[in-house]
Design a protein around this motif. Sequence first.
Motif, PDB file in Angstrom:
ATOM      1  N   TYR A  93       0.848  -1.194   0.000  1.00  0.00           N
ATOM      2  CA  TYR A  93       0.000   0.000   0.000  1.00  0.00           C
ATOM      3  C   TYR A  93       0.878   1.237   0.000  1.00  0.00           C
ATOM      4  CZ  TYR A  93      -3.096  -3.762   0.957  1.00  0.00           C
ATOM      5  OH  TYR A  93      -3.759  -4.954   0.845  1.00  0.00           O
ATOM      6  N   LEU A  94       0.606   2.104  -0.951  1.00  0.00           N
ATOM      7  CA  LEU A  94       1.469   3.243  -1.226  1.00  0.00           C
ATOM      8  C   LEU A  94       0.774   4.557  -0.877  1.00  0.00           C
ATOM      9  CD1 LEU A  94       2.458   1.928  -4.757  1.00  0.00           C
ATOM     10  CD2 LEU A  94       3.775   1.660  -2.648  1.00  0.00           C
ATOM     11  N   ARG A  95       1.492   5.633  -1.125  1.00  0.00           N
ATOM     12  CA  ARG A  95       0.998   7.003  -1.012  1.00  0.00           C
ATOM     13  C   ARG A  95       0.700   7.428   0.435  1.00  0.00           C
ATOM     14  NH1 ARG A  95      -3.120   9.476  -4.223  1.00  0.00           N
ATOM     15  NH2 ARG A  95      -1.891  11.256  -3.551  1.00  0.00           N
ATOM     16  N   HIS A  96       1.404   6.857   1.378  1.00  0.00           N
ATOM     17  CA  HIS A  96       1.179   7.292   2.756  1.00  0.00           C
ATOM     18  C   HIS A  96       2.042   8.492   3.116  1.00  0.00           C
ATOM     19  CE1 HIS A  96      -0.718   3.268   3.009  1.00  0.00           C
ATOM     20  NE2 HIS A  96      -1.625   4.037   3.587  1.00  0.00           N
ATOM     21  N   ARG A  97       2.909   8.905   2.200  1.00  0.00           N
ATOM     22  CA  ARG A  97       3.649  10.153   2.439  1.00  0.00           C
ATOM     23  C   ARG A  97       2.687  11.336   2.470  1.00  0.00           C
ATOM     24  NH1 ARG A  97       7.631  10.357  -2.364  1.00  0.00           N
ATOM     25  NH2 ARG A  97       6.041   8.999  -3.276  1.00  0.00           N
ATOM     26  N   ARG A  98       1.529  11.198   1.828  1.00  0.00           N
ATOM     27  CA  ARG A  98       0.575  12.319   1.774  1.00  0.00           C
ATOM     28  C   ARG A  98       0.022  12.668   3.151  1.00  0.00           C
ATOM     29  NH1 ARG A  98      -4.542   9.406  -1.209  1.00  0.00           N
ATOM     30  NH2 ARG A  98      -4.304   7.410  -0.186  1.00  0.00           N
ATOM     31  N   PHE A  99       0.223  11.788   4.144  1.00  0.00           N
ATOM     32  CA  PHE A  99      -0.222  12.092   5.499  1.00  0.00           C
ATOM     33  C   PHE A  99       0.805  12.926   6.261  1.00  0.00           C
ATOM     34  CE2 PHE A  99      -2.725   8.374   4.365  1.00  0.00           C
ATOM     35  CZ  PHE A  99      -3.994   8.783   4.744  1.00  0.00           C
ATOM     36  N   ARG A 108       8.913  14.882  -2.138  1.00  0.00           N
ATOM     37  CA  ARG A 108       9.656  15.028  -3.404  1.00  0.00           C
ATOM     38  C   ARG A 108      10.524  13.813  -3.726  1.00  0.00           C
ATOM     39  NH1 ARG A 108      10.726  20.109  -1.037  1.00  0.00           N
ATOM     40  NH2 ARG A 108      12.837  19.400  -0.682  1.00  0.00           N
ATOM     41  N   LEU A 109      10.790  12.972  -2.745  1.00  0.00           N
ATOM     42  CA  LEU A 109      11.659  11.822  -2.993  1.00  0.00           C
ATOM     43  C   LEU A 109      10.970  10.832  -3.922  1.00  0.00           C
ATOM     44  CD1 LEU A 109      13.157  11.105   0.538  1.00  0.00           C
ATOM     45  CD2 LEU A 109      14.178  12.379  -1.361  1.00  0.00           C
ATOM     46  N   LYS A 110      11.680  10.401  -4.929  1.00  0.00           N
ATOM     47  CA  LYS A 110      11.117   9.435  -5.869  1.00  0.00           C
ATOM     48  C   LYS A 110      11.729   8.047  -5.665  1.00  0.00           C
ATOM     49  CE  LYS A 110      10.390  12.705  -9.679  1.00  0.00           C
ATOM     50  NZ  LYS A 110      10.821  13.014 -11.058  1.00  0.00           N
ATOM     51  N   LYS A 111      13.062   8.010  -5.741  1.00  0.00           N
ATOM     52  CA  LYS A 111      13.757   6.730  -5.755  1.00  0.00           C
ATOM     53  C   LYS A 111      13.540   5.933  -4.461  1.00  0.00           C
ATOM     54  CE  LYS A 111      18.240   4.799  -6.928  1.00  0.00           C
ATOM     55  NZ  LYS A 111      19.638   5.069  -7.218  1.00  0.00           N
ATOM     56  N   ASN A 114       8.167   5.042  -4.582  1.00  0.00           N
ATOM     57  CA  ASN A 114       7.630   4.305  -5.735  1.00  0.00           C
ATOM     58  C   ASN A 114       7.991   4.940  -7.079  1.00  0.00           C
ATOM     59  OD1 ASN A 114       6.122   6.592  -5.418  1.00  0.00           O
ATOM     60  ND2 ASN A 114       4.137   5.576  -5.629  1.00  0.00           N
ATOM     61  N   GLY A 115       8.964   5.839  -7.080  1.00  0.00           N
ATOM     62  CA  GLY A 115       9.384   6.467  -8.321  1.00  0.00           C
ATOM     63  C   GLY A 115       8.579   7.708  -8.679  1.00  0.00           C
ATOM     64  N   HIS A 116       7.654   8.099  -7.820  1.00  0.00           N
ATOM     65  CA  HIS A 116       6.819   9.272  -8.072  1.00  0.00           C
ATOM     66  C   HIS A 116       6.863  10.222  -6.880  1.00  0.00           C
ATOM     67  CE1 HIS A 116       5.062   7.216 -11.526  1.00  0.00           C
ATOM     68  NE2 HIS A 116       4.904   6.157 -10.752  1.00  0.00           N
ATOM     69  N   GLN A 117       6.711  11.514  -7.194  1.00  0.00           N
ATOM     70  CA  GLN A 117       6.535  12.496  -6.129  1.00  0.00           C
ATOM     71  C   GLN A 117       5.101  12.426  -5.639  1.00  0.00           C
ATOM     72  OE1 GLN A 117       7.560  16.453  -7.370  1.00  0.00           O
ATOM     73  NE2 GLN A 117       9.754  16.039  -7.373  1.00  0.00           N
ATOM     74  N   GLU A 118       4.922  12.789  -4.402  1.00  0.00           N
ATOM     75  CA  GLU A 118       3.568  12.856  -3.864  1.00  0.00           C
ATOM     76  C   GLU A 118       2.943  14.158  -4.338  1.00  0.00           C
ATOM     77  OE1 GLU A 118       2.362  10.069  -2.114  1.00  0.00           O
ATOM     78  OE2 GLU A 118       0.609  11.179  -2.758  1.00  0.00           O
ATOM     79  N   ALA A 119       1.731  14.086  -4.864  1.00  0.00           N
ATOM     80  CA  ALA A 119       1.134  15.264  -5.496  1.00  0.00           C
ATOM     81  C   ALA A 119      -0.015  15.872  -4.703  1.00  0.00           C
ATOM     82  CB  ALA A 119       0.640  14.906  -6.888  1.00  0.00           C
ATOM     83  N   SER A 120      -0.658  15.101  -3.871  1.00  0.00           N
ATOM     84  CA  SER A 120      -1.817  15.657  -3.165  1.00  0.00           C
ATOM     85  C   SER A 120      -1.852  15.158  -1.727  1.00  0.00           C
ATOM     86  CB  SER A 120      -3.114  15.265  -3.874  1.00  0.00           C
ATOM     87  OG  SER A 120      -3.250  13.863  -3.885  1.00  0.00           O
ATOM     88  N   GLY A 121      -2.623  15.842  -0.921  1.00  0.00           N
ATOM     89  CA  GLY A 121      -2.715  15.533   0.503  1.00  0.00           C
ATOM     90  C   GLY A 121      -3.591  14.331   0.791  1.00  0.00           C
ATOM     91  N   PRO A 122      -3.842  14.113   2.067  1.00  0.00           N
ATOM     92  CA  PRO A 122      -4.605  12.925   2.463  1.00  0.00           C
ATOM     93  C   PRO A 122      -6.071  13.028   2.068  1.00  0.00           C
ATOM     94  CG  PRO A 122      -4.218  14.334   4.354  1.00  0.00           C
ATOM     95  CD  PRO A 122      -3.449  14.931   3.208  1.00  0.00           C
TER      96      PRO A 122
END
Length: 162
Positions: A93-99, A108-111, A114-122
Motif C-alpha cells: 500500500y502506497l501514497r502514505h507520504r501524503r499524510f 519530493r523523494l522518488k527513488k 515508488n518512483g513518483h513524487q507525492e502530489a496531493s494531501g490525504p
Amino acid sequence: MMISSPKQPGNDIDVYLSPVIEDFKLMWNQGVEVFDGFANETFKLHAMLFCTINDFPAYGNLSCYSVKGNKACPICKEDTASQQLKHGRKTVYLRHRRFLRSHHPYWRLKKAFNGHQEASGPPTPLTGVEVYEKVNNIDHTFCKSIKKVICDKHLEEEINLL
Ligand SMILES: [Zn+2]
C-alpha cells in the motif's frame, strides 16, 4: 484478553467477546457498584469500550473491514493506492507520504519510494454521519459454528453498543 489456541479464532472471536459485550452493556446502561478505597465509599461505575489494540488480521475480524486486497488500507479506504510486487506477489500500500505535513521533504523523494513524487494531501476524513451510513447496513455472518439467526442477534447487539 489473550486467546490461547493452535489456530486463530477468525470471525469466531465474537464467541469470546460475547461475555465482554454483555458486561459493557451492563456497565453502560445501568452501571455497577464498585468500592473506592481512597474515598472509602462505593460509587456507580459506568464504562465503555473506547478502543482496541490488535494486529491487522484481528482488526479485520473485529471491524468487518477487508484487510486483504487492493483497498485494504482502513485509513485511505476507497482511495487506497496499492500495487502487487513483481517477485513476491504481495500487495503493498502506497501514497502514505501524503499524510505527512504539507511539502514535507519526503513528498519530493522518488527513488526511495515508488518512483513518483507525492502530489496531493490525504483523503478527507469521513463525518460521523458518513461512517454511520457505511456501517448501518453491514451484512456479515459471524459465528461459523452457530446458526445465522443467533449471529443476527449478535450483530444487532453490537450495533446497539455503538
Ligand atoms: Zn492508506
